[in-house]
Design a protein around this motif. Structure first.
Motif, PDB file in Angstrom:
ATOM      1  N   ARG A   1      42.535  -0.427 -10.153  1.00  0.00           N
ATOM      2  CA  ARG A   1      42.778   0.671 -10.961  1.00  0.00           C
ATOM      3  C   ARG A   1      42.138   0.483 -12.450  1.00  0.00           C
ATOM      4  N   ASN A   2      40.921   0.262 -12.510  1.00  0.00           N
ATOM      5  CA  ASN A   2      40.231  -0.115 -13.947  1.00  0.00           C
ATOM      6  C   ASN A   2      39.171   0.860 -14.119  1.00  0.00           C
ATOM      7  N   GLN A   3      39.336   2.148 -13.469  1.00  0.00           N
ATOM      8  CA  GLN A   3      38.478   3.206 -13.942  1.00  0.00           C
ATOM      9  C   GLN A   3      36.950   2.866 -13.870  1.00  0.00           C
ATOM     10  N   CYS A   4      36.329   2.953 -15.050  1.00  0.00           N
ATOM     11  CA  CYS A   4      34.847   3.062 -15.055  1.00  0.00           C
ATOM     12  C   CYS A   4      34.507   1.707 -14.823  1.00  0.00           C
ATOM     13  N   SER A   5      35.159   0.791 -15.124  1.00  0.00           N
ATOM     14  CA  SER A   5      34.734  -0.756 -14.729  1.00  0.00           C
ATOM     15  C   SER A   5      35.410  -1.197 -13.393  1.00  0.00           C
ATOM     16  N   GLY A   6      35.815  -0.298 -12.651  1.00  0.00           N
ATOM     17  CA  GLY A   6      36.711  -0.487 -11.271  1.00  0.00           C
ATOM     18  C   GLY A   6      35.885  -1.288 -10.339  1.00  0.00           C
ATOM     19  N   PHE A   7      34.569  -0.807 -10.210  1.00  0.00           N
ATOM     20  CA  PHE A   7      33.649  -1.456  -9.175  1.00  0.00           C
ATOM     21  C   PHE A   7      33.504  -2.728  -9.420  1.00  0.00           C
ATOM     22  N   VAL A   8      32.942  -3.193 -10.705  1.00  0.00           N
ATOM     23  CA  VAL A   8      32.757  -4.377 -11.258  1.00  0.00           C
ATOM     24  C   VAL A   8      33.821  -5.378 -10.934  1.00  0.00           C
ATOM     25  N   TYR A   9      35.090  -4.802 -11.442  1.00  0.00           N
ATOM     26  CA  TYR A   9      36.423  -5.710 -11.082  1.00  0.00           C
ATOM     27  C   TYR A   9      36.647  -5.944  -9.616  1.00  0.00           C
TER      28      TYR A   9
ATOM     29  N   ILE B   1      22.443   9.018 -13.545  1.00  0.00           N
ATOM     30  CA  ILE B   1      23.306  10.075 -14.144  1.00  0.00           C
ATOM     31  C   ILE B   1      22.997  11.462 -14.387  1.00  0.00           C
ATOM     32  N   GLN B   2      21.667  11.641 -14.308  1.00  0.00           N
ATOM     33  CA  GLN B   2      21.120  13.039 -14.427  1.00  0.00           C
ATOM     34  C   GLN B   2      21.529  13.923 -13.162  1.00  0.00           C
ATOM     35  N   LYS B   3      21.726  13.135 -12.101  1.00  0.00           N
ATOM     36  CA  LYS B   3      21.882  14.048 -10.841  1.00  0.00           C
ATOM     37  C   LYS B   3      23.403  14.127 -10.291  1.00  0.00           C
ATOM     38  N   TYR B   4      24.059  13.017 -10.987  1.00  0.00           N
ATOM     39  CA  TYR B   4      25.570  12.940 -10.553  1.00  0.00           C
ATOM     40  C   TYR B   4      26.394  12.817 -11.513  1.00  0.00           C
ATOM     41  N   GLY B   5      26.159  12.846 -12.825  1.00  0.00           N
ATOM     42  CA  GLY B   5      27.171  12.612 -13.699  1.00  0.00           C
ATOM     43  C   GLY B   5      27.820  11.274 -13.476  1.00  0.00           C
ATOM     44  N   ASN B   6      29.007  11.336 -14.331  1.00  0.00           N
ATOM     45  CA  ASN B   6      29.803  10.002 -14.346  1.00  0.00           C
ATOM     46  C   ASN B   6      30.699   9.922 -13.230  1.00  0.00           C
ATOM     47  N   THR B   7      30.564   9.095 -12.216  1.00  0.00           N
ATOM     48  CA  THR B   7      31.535   9.236 -11.108  1.00  0.00           C
ATOM     49  C   THR B   7      32.374   7.900 -11.098  1.00  0.00           C
ATOM     50  N   THR B   8      32.682   7.483 -12.364  1.00  0.00           N
ATOM     51  CA  THR B   8      33.695   6.297 -12.610  1.00  0.00           C
ATOM     52  C   THR B   8      33.429   5.274 -11.849  1.00  0.00           C
ATOM     53  N   ALA B   9      34.450   4.912 -11.026  1.00  0.00           N
ATOM     54  CA  ALA B   9      34.111   3.670 -10.321  1.00  0.00           C
ATOM     55  C   ALA B   9      33.276   3.589  -9.176  1.00  0.00           C
ATOM     56  N   ALA B  10      32.857   4.861  -8.811  1.00  0.00           N
ATOM     57  CA  ALA B  10      31.641   4.890  -7.840  1.00  0.00           C
ATOM     58  C   ALA B  10      30.408   4.996  -8.526  1.00  0.00           C
ATOM     59  N   SER B  11      30.209   4.851  -9.673  1.00  0.00           N
ATOM     60  CA  SER B  11      28.709   5.226 -10.467  1.00  0.00           C
ATOM     61  C   SER B  11      28.002   3.928 -10.267  1.00  0.00           C
ATOM     62  N   VAL B  12      28.347   2.658 -10.191  1.00  0.00           N
ATOM     63  CA  VAL B  12      27.684   1.527 -10.341  1.00  0.00           C
ATOM     64  C   VAL B  12      27.168   1.353  -8.814  1.00  0.00           C
ATOM     65  N   ILE B  13      28.337   1.338  -7.787  1.00  0.00           N
ATOM     66  CA  ILE B  13      27.685   1.301  -6.328  1.00  0.00           C
ATOM     67  C   ILE B  13      26.773   2.236  -5.812  1.00  0.00           C
TER      68      ILE B  13
END
Length: 335
Positions: free
Chosen positions: A112-120, A287-299
């Motif tokens: 449960r680390n939100q925007c940095s969730g995938f890195v964690y 981000i232009q296409k998908y916006g901020n998908t938080t924990a999903a954005s990096v992957i």
């Protein structure tokens, strides 16, 4: 010591495209206003009546990643699921993936680390593999934001930013210490927790209290973000995390072949790109296409960059993220 490397990638986003023009019909906003502040042109929102949830989207992305890794769900030893929007308050989505993919009774943990969730999540999985405990770990980032946004003019500062989607990676054991994850670096600063948050519901504001209230006008149920404050911290922490990773591995910014930043705001990514003097070919943004998908954005971004042939064998790939908590971090890997 073993090393861990990505052997399979996959992502899934809902079919429903919501443009900035679509949002202008819901609230007082317009395409120019949104693009100027965020760089976002459109995002994906789950349509009402769809089967998609954070867990379901995560399962769809996972099936693609597992197949591309040349494995089956039975080969997965552990699940790490990153999200701020789980299907249930508890249990977490990880156990749902175990059931949906008909896996063995492997362990599952939610991050449960939100925007940095995938890195964690990648860092956690990497440590399990490096110690020899597991061989193949499924790492997922998935978010269903659209169901919890204030889609009125009052909430436009937040609601125009976020989208739904999921991505997954299979992290596998390798004995080649020159490939895979070289290092990961994680940080937090909890004194800023309420600068980007959802205050309720929570244990302090639980079901009986909610039922007593007329909560239609209670802003605490919707995400709150002190945008300018978050932006100023993000550009600093992004840079620090990247520098830390490079120094640990005796590398320079010029050695980066591909930087995958968390897709929070195109302006943040552009600031970091300029600071490190990276070319457009060295940074991937979607981000232009998908916006901020938080924990999903990096992957999601990592998978798209790889699918487009922008990441090649032996490339130095850097993942970096910053978000609510505040939490931030980076992962340095050799492809």
């Amino acid at each position: 010591m073993y090393n861990s490397k990505i052997t399979g990638l996959g992502y899934y986003v809902p079919d429903n495209v919501v443009t900035n023009e679509d949002l202008s019909k819901m609230m007082d906003t317009n395409d120019a206003w949104i693009q100027e502040r965020t760089g976002i042109k459109e995002r994906r929102w789950i349509q009402e009546g769809s089967e998609d949830t954070s867990a379901v989207m995560g399962a769809k992305a996972s099936r693609i990643a597992i197949e591309r890794a040349g494995l089956t769900p039975k080969d997965i030893d552990f699940i790490v699921f990153a999200t701020l929007s789980p299907d249930y308050y508890f249990p977490g989505c990880g156990v749902q993936i175990q059931e949906m993919l008909e896996m063995r009774t492997v362990g599952a943990v939610d991050i449960r680390n939100q925007c940095s969730g995938f890195v964690y999540a990648m860092s956690v999985a990497d440590q399990f593999i490096k110690t020899g405990m597991y061989k193949n770990i499924l790492v997922i980032g998935s978010e269903f934001h659209s169901g919890g946004l204030d889609k009125t003019t009052r909430g436009r500062g937040v609601s125009v930013i976020f989208g739904d989607g999921a991505g997954a990676a299979v992290l596998s054991r390798t004995e080649d210490n020159t490939k895979g994850i070289l290092s990961s670096h994680l940080h937090s600063e909890g004194k800023h927790a309420e600068e980007l948050t959802v205050l309720a519901p929570s244990i302090r504001h639980w079901v009986p209290k909610i039922l007593e209230e007329n909560d239609e006008n209670d802003e605490s149920y919707f995400p709150y973000m002190n945008g300018t404050f978050v932006f100023k911290h993000a550009v600093v922490r992004f840079s620090e995390a990247i520098v830390e990773g490079l120094k640990t591995n005796n590398l320079q910014a010029a050695d980066i072949n591909m930087l995958i930043p968390h897709q929070a705001n195109l302006r943040i990514s552009q600031f970091v790109q300029k600071k490190f003097k990276l070319t457009d070919d060295q940074v991937f943004n979607n981000i232009q296409k998908y916006g901020n998908t938080t924990a999903a954005s990096v992957i999601i971004a990592l998978t798209e960059a790889w699918e487009k042939g922008k990441i090649k064998d032996n490339d130095l790939v850097v993942l970096a993220a910053f978000g609510s908590g505040f939490t931030w971090g980076s992962v340095i890997m050799r492809w």
